[in-house]
Design a protein around this motif. Structure first.
Motif, PDB file in Angstrom:
ATOM      1  N   ILE A  18       0.660  -0.844  -0.163  1.00 39.43           N
ATOM      2  CA  ILE A  18       0.187   0.188   0.334  1.00 39.43           C
ATOM      3  C   ILE A  18       0.359   1.414   0.110  1.00 39.43           C
ATOM      4  CG2 ILE A  18      -1.819   1.654   1.635  1.00 39.43           C
ATOM      5  CD1 ILE A  18      -2.749  -1.408   2.445  1.00 39.43           C
ATOM      6  N   ARG A  19       2.522   0.986   1.116  1.00 47.96           N
ATOM      7  CA  ARG A  19       2.677   2.341   1.108  1.00 47.96           C
ATOM      8  C   ARG A  19       4.056   2.885  -0.849  1.00 47.96           C
ATOM      9  NH1 ARG A  19       8.151   1.783   1.260  1.00 47.96           N
ATOM     10  NH2 ARG A  19       9.011   3.767   2.182  1.00 47.96           N
ATOM     11  N   ARG A  20       3.889   1.582  -1.145  1.00 45.70           N
ATOM     12  CA  ARG A  20       4.744   1.796  -2.194  1.00 45.70           C
ATOM     13  C   ARG A  20       3.661   2.515  -3.319  1.00 45.70           C
ATOM     14  NH1 ARG A  20       6.274  -3.067  -2.912  1.00 45.70           N
ATOM     15  NH2 ARG A  20       4.100  -3.776  -4.326  1.00 45.70           N
ATOM     16  N   GLU A  21       3.039   1.649  -2.856  1.00 41.95           N
ATOM     17  CA  GLU A  21       2.144   2.343  -4.513  1.00 41.95           C
ATOM     18  C   GLU A  21       1.021   3.517  -3.963  1.00 41.95           C
ATOM     19  OE1 GLU A  21       1.719   0.431  -7.221  1.00 41.95           O
ATOM     20  OE2 GLU A  21       3.276  -0.913  -6.450  1.00 41.95           O
ATOM     21  N   ALA A  22       1.319   4.188  -2.544  1.00 41.86           N
ATOM     22  CA  ALA A  22       0.711   5.286  -2.652  1.00 41.86           C
ATOM     23  C   ALA A  22       2.261   6.777  -2.743  1.00 41.86           C
ATOM     24  CB  ALA A  22       0.135   5.530  -1.465  1.00 41.86           C
ATOM     25  N   ILE A  23       3.395   6.083  -2.783  1.00 36.36           N
ATOM     26  CA  ILE A  23       3.935   6.691  -3.280  1.00 36.36           C
ATOM     27  C   ILE A  23       4.672   6.709  -4.879  1.00 36.36           C
ATOM     28  CG2 ILE A  23       6.820   6.976  -3.180  1.00 36.36           C
ATOM     29  CD1 ILE A  23       6.096   5.857   0.069  1.00 36.36           C
ATOM     30  N   GLY A  63     -12.836  -6.875   3.320  1.00 32.90           N
ATOM     31  CA  GLY A  63     -11.602  -7.743   3.089  1.00 32.90           C
ATOM     32  C   GLY A  63     -10.055  -7.151   2.489  1.00 32.90           C
ATOM     33  N   GLU A  64     -10.521  -6.509   1.475  1.00 31.10           N
ATOM     34  CA  GLU A  64      -9.746  -5.604   0.985  1.00 31.10           C
ATOM     35  C   GLU A  64      -8.545  -5.054   1.086  1.00 31.10           C
ATOM     36  OE1 GLU A  64      -6.498  -5.754  -2.876  1.00 31.10           O
ATOM     37  OE2 GLU A  64      -8.610  -7.487  -1.607  1.00 31.10           O
ATOM     38  N   PRO A  65      -7.273  -4.842   1.787  1.00 31.73           N
ATOM     39  CA  PRO A  65      -6.377  -3.956   2.834  1.00 31.73           C
ATOM     40  C   PRO A  65      -5.950  -2.871   1.504  1.00 31.73           C
ATOM     41  CG  PRO A  65      -5.378  -6.362   2.496  1.00 31.73           C
ATOM     42  CD  PRO A  65      -6.735  -6.080   1.731  1.00 31.73           C
ATOM     43  N   VAL A  66      -6.635  -1.776   2.538  1.00 32.71           N
ATOM     44  CA  VAL A  66      -6.761  -0.465   1.399  1.00 32.71           C
ATOM     45  C   VAL A  66      -5.733   0.343   1.831  1.00 32.71           C
ATOM     46  CG1 VAL A  66      -8.687  -1.509   0.209  1.00 32.71           C
ATOM     47  CG2 VAL A  66      -8.609   0.289   2.133  1.00 32.71           C
ATOM     48  N   ALA A  67      -5.604   1.089   3.317  1.00 33.42           N
ATOM     49  CA  ALA A  67      -5.083   2.172   3.893  1.00 33.42           C
ATOM     50  C   ALA A  67      -3.999   1.978   4.878  1.00 33.42           C
ATOM     51  CB  ALA A  67      -6.578   2.789   3.968  1.00 33.42           C
ATOM     52  N   THR A  68      -3.129   2.307   5.343  1.00 39.38           N
ATOM     53  CA  THR A  68      -2.520   2.329   6.651  1.00 39.38           C
ATOM     54  C   THR A  68      -2.267   3.419   7.358  1.00 39.38           C
ATOM     55  OG1 THR A  68      -0.455   2.964   5.589  1.00 39.38           O
ATOM     56  CG2 THR A  68      -1.162   0.627   4.902  1.00 39.38           C
ATOM     57  N   VAL A  83      -2.739   5.504   0.902  1.00 35.33           N
ATOM     58  CA  VAL A  83      -4.162   4.795   0.560  1.00 35.33           C
ATOM     59  C   VAL A  83      -4.006   4.062  -0.843  1.00 35.33           C
ATOM     60  CG1 VAL A  83      -6.743   5.108  -0.061  1.00 35.33           C
ATOM     61  CG2 VAL A  83      -5.791   6.593   2.259  1.00 35.33           C
ATOM     62  N   LEU A  84      -4.479   3.109  -0.826  1.00 33.14           N
ATOM     63  CA  LEU A  84      -3.910   2.635  -2.210  1.00 33.14           C
ATOM     64  C   LEU A  84      -4.405   3.645  -2.946  1.00 33.14           C
ATOM     65  CD1 LEU A  84      -4.691  -0.872  -2.302  1.00 33.14           C
ATOM     66  CD2 LEU A  84      -2.382  -0.099  -2.870  1.00 33.14           C
ATOM     67  N   PRO A  85      -4.349   3.437  -4.111  1.00 35.26           N
ATOM     68  CA  PRO A  85      -4.631   4.881  -5.359  1.00 35.26           C
ATOM     69  C   PRO A  85      -6.382   4.755  -5.837  1.00 35.26           C
ATOM     70  CG  PRO A  85      -2.413   4.052  -5.601  1.00 35.26           C
ATOM     71  CD  PRO A  85      -2.390   2.892  -5.089  1.00 35.26           C
ATOM     72  N   TYR A  92     -11.220   7.694   3.253  1.00 30.49           N
ATOM     73  CA  TYR A  92     -10.682   6.697   4.237  1.00 30.49           C
ATOM     74  C   TYR A  92      -9.310   6.813   4.149  1.00 30.49           C
ATOM     75  CZ  TYR A  92     -13.282   3.242   0.891  1.00 30.49           C
ATOM     76  OH  TYR A  92     -14.145   2.813   0.603  1.00 30.49           O
ATOM     77  N   GLY A  93      -8.638   7.675   3.924  1.00 32.43           N
ATOM     78  CA  GLY A  93      -7.217   8.244   4.514  1.00 32.43           C
ATOM     79  C   GLY A  93      -7.557   9.574   5.869  1.00 32.43           C
ATOM     80  N   LYS A  94      -8.852  10.186   5.537  1.00 34.86           N
ATOM     81  CA  LYS A  94      -9.538  10.680   6.372  1.00 34.86           C
ATOM     82  C   LYS A  94     -10.112   9.987   8.255  1.00 34.86           C
ATOM     83  CE  LYS A  94     -11.802  14.890   8.756  1.00 34.86           C
ATOM     84  NZ  LYS A  94     -11.402  14.562   9.944  1.00 34.86           N
TER      85      LYS A  94
END
Length: 166
Positions: A18-23, A63-68, A83-85, A92-94
């Motif tokens: 998630i981190r990698r794709e968001a960045i 069930g899908e991981p989308v945010a950290t 947050v995944l793109p 979700y970020g908020k």
């Protein structure tokens, strides 16, 4: 609806992805391609997995991981908010940030800090964070990035008032 739970070591690979794709998708223009490549290289087992021992949270949709998101109690610092793109712009970020702030309130933390990426500063300001001065973030891996240190006062939860006679 975002379901937020404490992450475990088993969640480290998903959190790192998630981190990698968001960045890679959200930091274009704020940082150079070289900086983003250095920032996203490697895998969770290169040290990112140790963050799961902190108050690190994973948000799931169906069930899908989308945010950290993470709350580092050593510094009262909010971090790892990604947050995944394909899921950005849905709140979700908020929701994750609100969750981290509520955890801070429950722990009687009065102020939280963070180092915002250049592209995320307006998001954090809209959420009540204060800070304008640009600084340099130096990661443990040696990466150097411009950031904006920010703070927010987190007031303790107040008990709801009771009606007379209760």
């Amino acid at each position: 609806m975002l379901q937020i739970k404490r992450a475990t070591l088993h969640d480290a690979d998903s959190a790192f992805a998630i981190r990698r794709e968001a960045i890679r998708s959200q930091c274009i223009g704020a940082y150079t391609a070289e900086q983003m490549a250095l920032w996203t290289r490697g895998s969770a087992s290169d040290g990112y997995d140790t963050l799961m021992e902190k108050r690190f949270y994973l948000g799931r949709v169906d069930g899908e991981p989308v945010a950290t998101g993470m709350l580092d109690l050593g510094n009262n610092e909010v971090g790892a908010l990604f947050v995944l793109p394909g899921y950005t712009g849905r709140g979700y970020g908020k929701a994750m940030l609100d969750h981290l702030e509520n955890v801070a309130r429950e722990l009687a933390i009065e102020e939280v800090v963070l180092d915002s990426t250049l592209n995320a500063a307006s998001f954090y300001r809209a959420c009540g964070y204060v800070g304008d001065e640009q600084a340099i973030y130096r990661s443990p891996s040696g990466l150097v990035l411009a950031c904006i240190p920010m703070t927010k006062q987190i007031y303790p939860l107040r008990p709801s008032p009771t009606k007379p006679g209760e």
